[in-house]
Design an enzyme around this catalytic site. Structure first.
Site, PDB file in Angstrom:
ATOM      1  N   HIS A 133      -2.496  -3.040  -6.291  1.00  0.00           N
ATOM      2  CA  HIS A 133      -2.958  -2.665  -4.948  1.00  0.00           C
ATOM      3  C   HIS A 133      -4.478  -2.755  -4.861  1.00  0.00           C
ATOM      4  O   HIS A 133      -5.191  -1.957  -5.476  1.00  0.00           O
ATOM      5  CB  HIS A 133      -2.465  -1.239  -4.633  1.00  0.00           C
ATOM      6  N   SER A 165       0.822  -1.205   0.000  1.00  0.00           N
ATOM      7  CA  SER A 165       0.000   0.000   0.000  1.00  0.00           C
ATOM      8  C   SER A 165       0.857   1.256   0.000  1.00  0.00           C
ATOM      9  O   SER A 165       0.326   2.358  -0.049  1.00  0.00           O
ATOM     10  CB  SER A 165      -0.940  -0.012   1.197  1.00  0.00           C
ATOM     11  N   ASN A 169      -3.125   6.161  -0.676  1.00  0.00           N
ATOM     12  CA  ASN A 169      -2.712   6.390   0.709  1.00  0.00           C
ATOM     13  C   ASN A 169      -2.035   7.742   0.930  1.00  0.00           C
ATOM     14  O   ASN A 169      -2.006   8.234   2.048  1.00  0.00           O
ATOM     15  CB  ASN A 169      -1.832   5.246   1.190  1.00  0.00           C
ATOM     16  N   GLU A 182      -5.302  -0.194  -7.808  1.00  0.00           N
ATOM     17  CA  GLU A 182      -4.278   0.774  -8.221  1.00  0.00           C
ATOM     18  C   GLU A 182      -3.170  -0.043  -8.883  1.00  0.00           C
ATOM     19  O   GLU A 182      -2.609  -0.938  -8.242  1.00  0.00           O
ATOM     20  CB  GLU A 182      -3.696   1.453  -6.970  1.00  0.00           C
TER      21      GLU A 182
HETATM   22  N1  CAA Z   1     -16.575 -10.222   1.351  1.00  0.00           N
HETATM   23  C1  CAA Z   1     -17.656 -10.239   0.529  1.00  0.00           C
HETATM   24  N2  CAA Z   1     -18.659  -9.342   0.630  1.00  0.00           N
HETATM   25  C2  CAA Z   1     -18.582  -8.421   1.616  1.00  0.00           C
HETATM   26  C3  CAA Z   1     -17.475  -8.335   2.509  1.00  0.00           C
HETATM   27  C4  CAA Z   1     -16.448  -9.291   2.338  1.00  0.00           C
HETATM   28  N3  CAA Z   1     -15.362  -9.293   3.117  1.00  0.00           N
HETATM   29  N4  CAA Z   1     -17.677  -7.295   3.358  1.00  0.00           N
HETATM   30  C5  CAA Z   1     -18.855  -6.734   3.011  1.00  0.00           C
HETATM   31  N5  CAA Z   1     -19.394  -7.401   1.972  1.00  0.00           N
HETATM   32  C6  CAA Z   1     -20.621  -7.060   1.243  1.00  0.00           C
HETATM   33  C7  CAA Z   1     -21.872  -7.284   2.036  1.00  0.00           C
HETATM   34  O1  CAA Z   1     -22.327  -8.611   1.888  1.00  0.00           O
HETATM   35  C8  CAA Z   1     -22.847  -6.286   1.409  1.00  0.00           C
HETATM   36  O2  CAA Z   1     -23.348  -6.796   0.174  1.00  0.00           O
HETATM   37  P1  CAA Z   1     -24.713  -6.189  -0.486  1.00  0.00           P
HETATM   38  O3  CAA Z   1     -24.431  -4.774  -0.905  1.00  0.00           O
HETATM   39  O4  CAA Z   1     -24.983  -7.091  -1.649  1.00  0.00           O
HETATM   40  O5  CAA Z   1     -25.744  -6.259   0.594  1.00  0.00           O
HETATM   41  C9  CAA Z   1     -21.950  -5.101   1.071  1.00  0.00           C
HETATM   42  O6  CAA Z   1     -20.606  -5.625   1.005  1.00  0.00           O
HETATM   43  C10 CAA Z   1     -22.030  -4.051   2.128  1.00  0.00           C
HETATM   44  O7  CAA Z   1     -21.739  -4.659   3.395  1.00  0.00           O
HETATM   45  P2  CAA Z   1     -22.652  -4.525   4.710  1.00  0.00           P
HETATM   46  O8  CAA Z   1     -24.077  -4.314   4.329  1.00  0.00           O
HETATM   47  O9  CAA Z   1     -22.316  -5.667   5.621  1.00  0.00           O
HETATM   48  O10 CAA Z   1     -22.069  -3.279   5.460  1.00  0.00           O
HETATM   49  P3  CAA Z   1     -21.860  -1.820   4.963  1.00  0.00           P
HETATM   50  O11 CAA Z   1     -22.943  -1.337   4.066  1.00  0.00           O
HETATM   51  O12 CAA Z   1     -21.561  -1.094   6.222  1.00  0.00           O
HETATM   52  O13 CAA Z   1     -20.538  -1.895   4.071  1.00  0.00           O
HETATM   53  C11 CAA Z   1     -18.220  -1.770   3.739  1.00  0.00           C
HETATM   54  C12 CAA Z   1     -19.346  -2.392   4.552  1.00  0.00           C
HETATM   55  C13 CAA Z   1     -18.299  -2.266   2.292  1.00  0.00           C
HETATM   56  C14 CAA Z   1     -16.918  -2.252   4.374  1.00  0.00           C
HETATM   57  C15 CAA Z   1     -18.374  -0.204   3.785  1.00  0.00           C
HETATM   58  O14 CAA Z   1     -18.483   0.223   5.119  1.00  0.00           O
HETATM   59  C16 CAA Z   1     -17.243   0.520   3.120  1.00  0.00           C
HETATM   60  O15 CAA Z   1     -17.191   0.663   1.906  1.00  0.00           O
HETATM   61  N6  CAA Z   1     -16.273   1.042   3.949  1.00  0.00           N
HETATM   62  C17 CAA Z   1     -15.123   1.767   3.469  1.00  0.00           C
HETATM   63  C18 CAA Z   1     -14.084   0.761   3.083  1.00  0.00           C
HETATM   64  C19 CAA Z   1     -12.831   1.415   2.588  1.00  0.00           C
HETATM   65  O16 CAA Z   1     -12.667   2.620   2.537  1.00  0.00           O
HETATM   66  N7  CAA Z   1     -11.897   0.560   2.189  1.00  0.00           N
HETATM   67  C20 CAA Z   1     -10.615   0.995   1.748  1.00  0.00           C
HETATM   68  C21 CAA Z   1      -9.663   0.902   2.894  1.00  0.00           C
HETATM   69  S1  CAA Z   1      -8.055   1.420   2.408  1.00  0.00           S
HETATM   70  C22 CAA Z   1      -7.353   0.023   1.824  1.00  0.00           C
HETATM   71  O17 CAA Z   1      -7.863  -1.052   1.842  1.00  0.00           O
HETATM   72  C23 CAA Z   1      -6.038   0.148   1.197  1.00  0.00           C
HETATM   73  C24 CAA Z   1      -4.884   0.513   1.986  1.00  0.00           C
HETATM   74  O18 CAA Z   1      -3.843   0.563   1.391  1.00  0.00           O
HETATM   75  C25 CAA Z   1      -4.879   0.797   3.404  1.00  0.00           C
END
Ligand code: CAA
Length: 284
Positions: free
Chosen positions: A141, A120, A191, A153
């Site tokens: 990424h 990342s 990031n 990415e």
């Molecule tokens: N595997 C498969 N499906 C998943 C899952 C997983 N691990 N986690 C969530 N889902 C699915 C759920 O089943 C749900 O599906 P539907 O839309 O079909 O119902 C959908 O994703 C949404 O999940 P939830 O309803 O349980 O919960 P939510 O609406 O609160 O969403 C979330 C959860 C998708 C995590 C949302 O909160 C989100 O987008 N958060 C921000 C995440 C983010 O910013 N990620 C980037 C982080 S930075 C990074 O990763 C890189 C780095 O370098 C640090």
């Protein structure tokens, strides 16, 4: 380069198991490699749960869950990755660990195989320098949760070839992701922009401007972020956030990237966010 059928994924942690999940769903055979059986079992169990979750939502059938799981072969033997057509590394976010792995994989993998890193923030050019194949080293990424987030990415190191870039772009599209081209620089785009936001949110908490709950409400309700910055930091892992802030601070040399002292203290205490049960919030 020949068609990619077998994909090696190094590391079965949060990102590694998500990456193995999407490659298996995309029809690739996956060799998922870990250093301990316990970590491998935990990664495969997470994949099973997440595939079941997709089936419960009607996105895939029970047969597709079974077929995807069957395509994933766990291993503790890095030598066995020699049979892979493409490898993506998703090990711990530490330069010393990744650079050793790159040197080792370079000696294991056939000469024409592309080796990607899910790093990342670590320099792709520096990882490439550990190998004799810098043209075939690239950043791929993914974002957490990998099965859900559409972005990949794709990071070009200084020596990454056009053919390598084209292959990885096409691979990301085959996984139903959207690749975005980025050049090698500390934190890339995601990031470099995200982490200072999370870090600043931590300063606001440390300085008593607002509680974590209040900071998160501001971003959820005011800016329509799906998670507030402190919930997101806990989700990513506070140790990962700190490592990335250090890469930004060291690499860009600007004091605006100084890691928040509260973040450092929390990581020292072992409060790493959701995965350790405690971060800005408690999860038990
Ligand atoms: N595997 C498969 N499906 C998943 C899952 C997983 N691990 N986690 C969530 N889902 C699915 C759920 O089943 C749900 O599906 P539907 O839309 O079909 O119902 C959908 O994703 C949404 O999940 P939830 O309803 O349980 O919960 P939510 O609406 O609160 O969403 C979330 C959860 C998708 C995590 C949302 O909160 C989100 O987008 N958060 C921000 C995440 C983010 O910013 N990620 C980037 C982080 S930075 C990074 O990763 C890189 C780095 O370098 C640090």
């Amino acid at each position: 380069m020949s068609e990619i059928k077998v994909v090696g994924v190094l590391g079965a942690g949060t990102m590694g198991n998500g990456i193995a999940h999407v490659f298996a769903r995309g029809g690739f055979d996956v060799r998922l490699c870990e250093v301990e059986q316990r970590l491998l079992d935990r990664g495969i169990e997470t994949i099973r749960k997440n595939l079941d979750r997709e089936a419960a939502k009607g996105k895939i059938t029970a047969d597709e869950v079974a077929a995807s799981l069957k395509r994933i072969q766990g291993t503790l033997d890095r030598q066995s990755l020699a049979a892979c057509d493409f490898v993506v590394e998703a090990a711990t976010e530490k330069f010393e660990i990744k650079s050793q792995l790159f040197a080792e994989l370079d000696s294991i993998l056939p000469k024409d195989v592309i080796l990607a890193s899910n790093t990342s923030s670590i320099s792709i050019t520096k990882l490439a320098a550990q190998t004799e194949r810098p043209e075939q080293i690239i950043g791929m990424h993914f974002f957490n949760p990998v099965p859900v987030m559409k972005l990949v990415e794709v990071i070009r190191g200084l020596q990454t070839s056009q053919a390598t870039y084209d292959t990885v772009k096409a691979l990301a599209e085959k996984l139903d992701k959207t690749p975005v081209e980025v050049n090698d620089a500390p934190g890339f785009v995601s990031n470099r922009v995200l982490m200072p936001l999370l870090n600043e949110a931590m300063y606001a908490v440390m300085e008593g401007v607002a509680t974590p709950e209040a900071v998160d409400e501001v971003f959820k309700l005011g800016m329509a972020h799906p998670m507030g910055p402190l919930t997101l930091a806990d989700f990513i892992g506070l140790d990962v956030c700190l490592d990335i802030m250090r890469v930004l601070h060291d690499g860009l040399g600007d004091p605006k990237y100084r890691p928040c002292p509260l973040l450092i203290r929390m990581v020292d205490a072992g409060w790493l966010g959701r995965k350790s049960g405690r971060g800005f919030y408690q999860y038990e």
